[in-house]
Every structure is written in C-alpha cells, then in structure tokens.
Design an enzyme around this catalytic site. Structure first.
Site, PDB file in Angstrom:
ATOM      1  N   LYS A  10       0.834  -1.199   0.000  1.00 46.53           N
ATOM      2  CA  LYS A  10       0.000   0.000   0.000  1.00 46.53           C
ATOM      3  C   LYS A  10       0.876   1.260   0.000  1.00 46.53           C
ATOM      4  O   LYS A  10       2.095   1.173   0.215  1.00 46.53           O
ATOM      5  CB  LYS A  10      -0.922  -0.038   1.235  1.00 46.53           C
ATOM      6  CG  LYS A  10      -1.886  -1.243   1.214  1.00 46.53           C
ATOM      7  CD  LYS A  10      -2.850  -1.231   2.392  1.00 46.53           C
ATOM      8  CE  LYS A  10      -3.818  -2.415   2.303  1.00 46.53           C
ATOM      9  NZ  LYS A  10      -4.864  -2.367   3.353  1.00 46.53           N
ATOM     10  N   TYR A  50     -12.019  -3.393  -4.191  1.00 49.56           N
ATOM     11  CA  TYR A  50     -12.611  -3.459  -2.844  1.00 49.56           C
ATOM     12  C   TYR A  50     -14.145  -3.559  -2.889  1.00 49.56           C
ATOM     13  O   TYR A  50     -14.808  -3.139  -1.933  1.00 49.56           O
ATOM     14  CB  TYR A  50     -12.207  -2.235  -2.032  1.00 49.56           C
ATOM     15  CG  TYR A  50     -10.785  -2.278  -1.504  1.00 49.56           C
ATOM     16  CD1 TYR A  50     -10.363  -3.308  -0.646  1.00 49.56           C
ATOM     17  CD2 TYR A  50      -9.861  -1.289  -1.829  1.00 49.56           C
ATOM     18  CE1 TYR A  50      -9.067  -3.347  -0.147  1.00 49.56           C
ATOM     19  CE2 TYR A  50      -8.554  -1.326  -1.335  1.00 49.56           C
ATOM     20  CZ  TYR A  50      -8.167  -2.351  -0.493  1.00 49.56           C
ATOM     21  OH  TYR A  50      -6.887  -2.389   0.000  1.00 49.56           O
ATOM     22  N   PHE A  58     -15.984   2.876   6.180  1.00 51.69           N
ATOM     23  CA  PHE A  58     -14.595   3.216   5.892  1.00 51.69           C
ATOM     24  C   PHE A  58     -14.268   3.210   4.403  1.00 51.69           C
ATOM     25  O   PHE A  58     -13.157   3.542   3.996  1.00 51.69           O
ATOM     26  CB  PHE A  58     -13.643   2.280   6.653  1.00 51.69           C
ATOM     27  CG  PHE A  58     -13.751   0.817   6.270  1.00 51.69           C
ATOM     28  CD1 PHE A  58     -13.063   0.305   5.185  1.00 51.69           C
ATOM     29  CD2 PHE A  58     -14.523  -0.057   7.031  1.00 51.69           C
ATOM     30  CE1 PHE A  58     -13.151  -1.036   4.839  1.00 51.69           C
ATOM     31  CE2 PHE A  58     -14.621  -1.404   6.689  1.00 51.69           C
ATOM     32  CZ  PHE A  58     -13.933  -1.886   5.586  1.00 51.69           C
ATOM     33  N   ARG A  86      -0.976 -14.612   3.870  1.00 50.20           N
ATOM     34  CA  ARG A  86      -1.870 -13.973   4.858  1.00 50.20           C
ATOM     35  C   ARG A  86      -1.279 -14.110   6.260  1.00 50.20           C
ATOM     36  O   ARG A  86      -1.300 -13.166   7.056  1.00 50.20           O
ATOM     37  CB  ARG A  86      -3.262 -14.601   4.808  1.00 50.20           C
ATOM     38  CG  ARG A  86      -4.010 -14.359   3.500  1.00 50.20           C
ATOM     39  CD  ARG A  86      -4.672 -13.012   3.422  1.00 50.20           C
ATOM     40  NE  ARG A  86      -5.743 -12.880   4.377  1.00 50.20           N
ATOM     41  CZ  ARG A  86      -6.575 -11.840   4.426  1.00 50.20           C
ATOM     42  NH1 ARG A  86      -6.445 -10.844   3.546  1.00 50.20           N
ATOM     43  NH2 ARG A  86      -7.517 -11.771   5.324  1.00 50.20           N
ATOM     44  N   THR A  92      -5.340  -7.934  10.125  1.00 53.33           N
ATOM     45  CA  THR A  92      -5.692  -6.637   9.536  1.00 53.33           C
ATOM     46  C   THR A  92      -5.509  -5.503  10.531  1.00 53.33           C
ATOM     47  O   THR A  92      -4.980  -4.445  10.204  1.00 53.33           O
ATOM     48  CB  THR A  92      -7.161  -6.651   9.061  1.00 53.33           C
ATOM     49  OG1 THR A  92      -7.316  -7.705   8.112  1.00 53.33           O
ATOM     50  CG2 THR A  92      -7.542  -5.335   8.399  1.00 53.33           C
ATOM     51  N   ARG A 103       2.720  -6.733   9.322  1.00 54.58           N
ATOM     52  CA  ARG A 103       1.971  -5.692  10.034  1.00 54.58           C
ATOM     53  C   ARG A 103       2.380  -5.619  11.497  1.00 54.58           C
ATOM     54  O   ARG A 103       2.435  -4.532  12.090  1.00 54.58           O
ATOM     55  CB  ARG A 103       0.476  -5.951   9.905  1.00 54.58           C
ATOM     56  CG  ARG A 103      -0.039  -5.692   8.483  1.00 54.58           C
ATOM     57  CD  ARG A 103      -1.389  -6.288   8.289  1.00 54.58           C
ATOM     58  NE  ARG A 103      -1.988  -5.961   6.999  1.00 54.58           N
ATOM     59  CZ  ARG A 103      -3.054  -6.583   6.508  1.00 54.58           C
ATOM     60  NH1 ARG A 103      -3.627  -7.549   7.202  1.00 54.58           N
ATOM     61  NH2 ARG A 103      -3.543  -6.244   5.347  1.00 54.58           N
ATOM     62  N   ASN A 113      -1.938  -0.180   6.845  1.00 57.37           N
ATOM     63  CA  ASN A 113      -1.420  -1.463   7.327  1.00 57.37           C
ATOM     64  C   ASN A 113      -0.540  -2.164   6.295  1.00 57.37           C
ATOM     65  O   ASN A 113      -0.508  -3.379   6.211  1.00 57.37           O
ATOM     66  CB  ASN A 113      -2.576  -2.354   7.822  1.00 57.37           C
ATOM     67  CG  ASN A 113      -3.600  -2.646   6.741  1.00 57.37           C
ATOM     68  OD1 ASN A 113      -3.468  -2.168   5.620  1.00 57.37           O
ATOM     69  ND2 ASN A 113      -4.596  -3.436   7.059  1.00 57.37           N
ATOM     70  N   HIS A 116      -1.717  -5.523   1.184  1.00 59.78           N
ATOM     71  CA  HIS A 116      -2.948  -6.270   0.910  1.00 59.78           C
ATOM     72  C   HIS A 116      -2.578  -7.637   0.366  1.00 59.78           C
ATOM     73  O   HIS A 116      -1.628  -7.759  -0.401  1.00 59.78           O
ATOM     74  CB  HIS A 116      -3.796  -5.543  -0.143  1.00 59.78           C
ATOM     75  CG  HIS A 116      -4.854  -6.429  -0.734  1.00 59.78           C
ATOM     76  ND1 HIS A 116      -6.087  -6.584  -0.140  1.00 59.78           N
ATOM     77  CD2 HIS A 116      -4.847  -7.256  -1.820  1.00 59.78           C
ATOM     78  CE1 HIS A 116      -6.796  -7.460  -0.866  1.00 59.78           C
ATOM     79  NE2 HIS A 116      -6.062  -7.874  -1.888  1.00 59.78           N
ATOM     80  N   GLU A 127      -8.593 -10.781  -8.359  1.00 57.76           N
ATOM     81  CA  GLU A 127      -7.699  -9.642  -8.187  1.00 57.76           C
ATOM     82  C   GLU A 127      -6.544  -9.673  -9.188  1.00 57.76           C
ATOM     83  O   GLU A 127      -6.167  -8.637  -9.740  1.00 57.76           O
ATOM     84  CB  GLU A 127      -7.184  -9.613  -6.736  1.00 57.76           C
ATOM     85  CG  GLU A 127      -8.310  -9.289  -5.750  1.00 57.76           C
ATOM     86  CD  GLU A 127      -7.953  -9.536  -4.293  1.00 57.76           C
ATOM     87  OE1 GLU A 127      -6.780  -9.879  -3.998  1.00 57.76           O
ATOM     88  OE2 GLU A 127      -8.851  -9.393  -3.436  1.00 57.76           O
TER      89      GLU A 127
HETATM   90  P1  CMP Z   1      -7.442  -5.017   3.848  1.00 58.29           P
HETATM   91  O1  CMP Z   1      -7.800  -6.232   4.630  1.00 58.29           O
HETATM   92  O2  CMP Z   1      -6.279  -5.064   2.931  1.00 58.29           O
HETATM   93  O3  CMP Z   1      -8.715  -4.562   2.992  1.00 58.29           O
HETATM   94  C1  CMP Z   1      -9.698  -3.698   3.536  1.00 58.29           C
HETATM   95  C2  CMP Z   1      -8.989  -2.567   4.200  1.00 58.29           C
HETATM   96  O4  CMP Z   1      -9.814  -1.568   4.718  1.00 58.29           O
HETATM   97  C3  CMP Z   1      -8.228  -3.103   5.381  1.00 58.29           C
HETATM   98  O5  CMP Z   1      -7.136  -3.832   4.877  1.00 58.29           O
HETATM   99  C4  CMP Z   1      -7.915  -1.832   6.144  1.00 58.29           C
HETATM  100  O6  CMP Z   1      -6.714  -1.270   5.714  1.00 58.29           O
HETATM  101  C5  CMP Z   1      -9.027  -0.891   5.700  1.00 58.29           C
HETATM  102  N1  CMP Z   1      -9.868  -0.484   6.805  1.00 58.29           N
HETATM  103  C6  CMP Z   1      -9.963   0.762   7.265  1.00 58.29           C
HETATM  104  N2  CMP Z   1     -10.833   0.808   8.268  1.00 58.29           N
HETATM  105  C7  CMP Z   1     -11.311  -0.435   8.457  1.00 58.29           C
HETATM  106  C8  CMP Z   1     -12.257  -1.011   9.352  1.00 58.29           C
HETATM  107  N3  CMP Z   1     -12.888  -0.280  10.281  1.00 58.29           N
HETATM  108  N4  CMP Z   1     -12.494  -2.332   9.252  1.00 58.29           N
HETATM  109  C9  CMP Z   1     -11.858  -3.075   8.303  1.00 58.29           C
HETATM  110  N5  CMP Z   1     -10.963  -2.575   7.433  1.00 58.29           N
HETATM  111  C10 CMP Z   1     -10.691  -1.261   7.510  1.00 58.29           C
END
Ligand code: CMP
Length: 144
Positions: A10, A50, A58, A86, A92, A103, A113, A116, A127
C-alpha cells in the site's frame, strides 16, 4: 496446492521504503515472484478491487487513501501461497498482528497497514485478472 496470490504494498509501505524488505520476506520463504509493477491506481480500479467493502463506513477513506500514491502490485506463486502470505502479513488490525509478521513489525494504524493480500483462491483469481494482463505481464519462469 500450487497457487497464485495477489499482493499489493500500500502507499504507506511504498513511502516508508519497505518494498525491498517485503519482497525479501516472501523470496526467502520460498515463493516465486511472477509479476510486479508500481501502479498509481485509479478510484475506479480500487472500487472494483474493494467491491466487497462498498457501502461500509470506511470505504470512501479506503479508496481515497489507496489512490493517494503508488502501490506496488505483485503476483506470487507457490504451494499454499495464499494462506501462507496472509499468515506472514499478520492480522488486519495492526494492534492484533503478531510480532514477526509484516503488520506486526511495521504498522500501528488500521488504514495504513502496509500490505494487501488475497484471502481465497476465488479472490486471488479475481484480483490478479483485475490488476494484471495474464498473457503479457505474468511470467512463467523456471530455474534453467
Ligand atoms: P485489507 O484487509 O487489505 O482490505 C480492507 C482494508 O480496509 C483493510 O485492509 C484496512 O486497511 C481498511 N480499513 C480501514 N478501516 C477499516 C475497518 N474499520 N475495518 C476493516 N478494514 C478497515
């Protein structure tokens, strides 16, 4: 099973000069890099990427952030590469990600974070075809 996964560093990971460190981790684990490029992604591409998060609170911030600077997109290949990447990425929520994961070692902010990674065979296929053109950009290589 032998699989492919889509990983993207990212904008925070690019800006913090973590591309090399992250590639090293997956290379050292034993996975094979078969495609990579730096992309300043459009909002359209990211909204498609997404799609499952559309409508969530968000979502607009996520799209704005992910299009704010370049991401480093990659396809990696190997046995159980989807699940293993993963695991190596960590949870996450950075405060729940274990030390030793990407992370866990580098992030404290949910939005920022670092990386992805596809979460299933289906999302990996979706993807990869969204970000790369299979015939030109993905390289099937073996050791000579
Ligand atoms: P990722 O799992 O790569 O894909 C969705 C992204 O949304 C996640 O990483 C986070 O970086 C971002 N994100 C921001 N806020 C939230 C939230 N409240 N819950 C989940 N994902 C979030």
């Amino acid at each position: 099973a032998r699989e492919r996964t889509f990983l993207a560093i990212k904008p925070d990971g690019v800006q913090r000069r973590l591309i090399g460190e992250i590639i090293s981790r997956f290379e050292q684990k034993g996975f094979k890099l078969v495609a990579s490029k730096m992309v300043h992604a459009s909002e359209e591409l990211l909204e498609e990427h997404y799609a499952e998060h559309k409508g969530k609170g968000f979502f607009p911030k996520l799209i704005a952030y992910m299009s704010s600077g370049p991401v480093f997109a990659m396809v990696w290949e190997g046995t159980e590469v989807i699940r293993t990447c993963r695991t190596m990425m960590g949870a996450t929520k950075p405060l729940e990600s274990a030390p030793g994961t990407i992370r866990g070692d580098y992030a404290i902010d949910m939005g920022r974070n670092i990386i992805h990674g596809s979460d299933s065979v289906e999302s990996a296929e979706r993807e990869i075809s969204l970000w790369f053109s299979d015939d030109k950009e993905i390289i099937n290589w073996e050791c000579a």
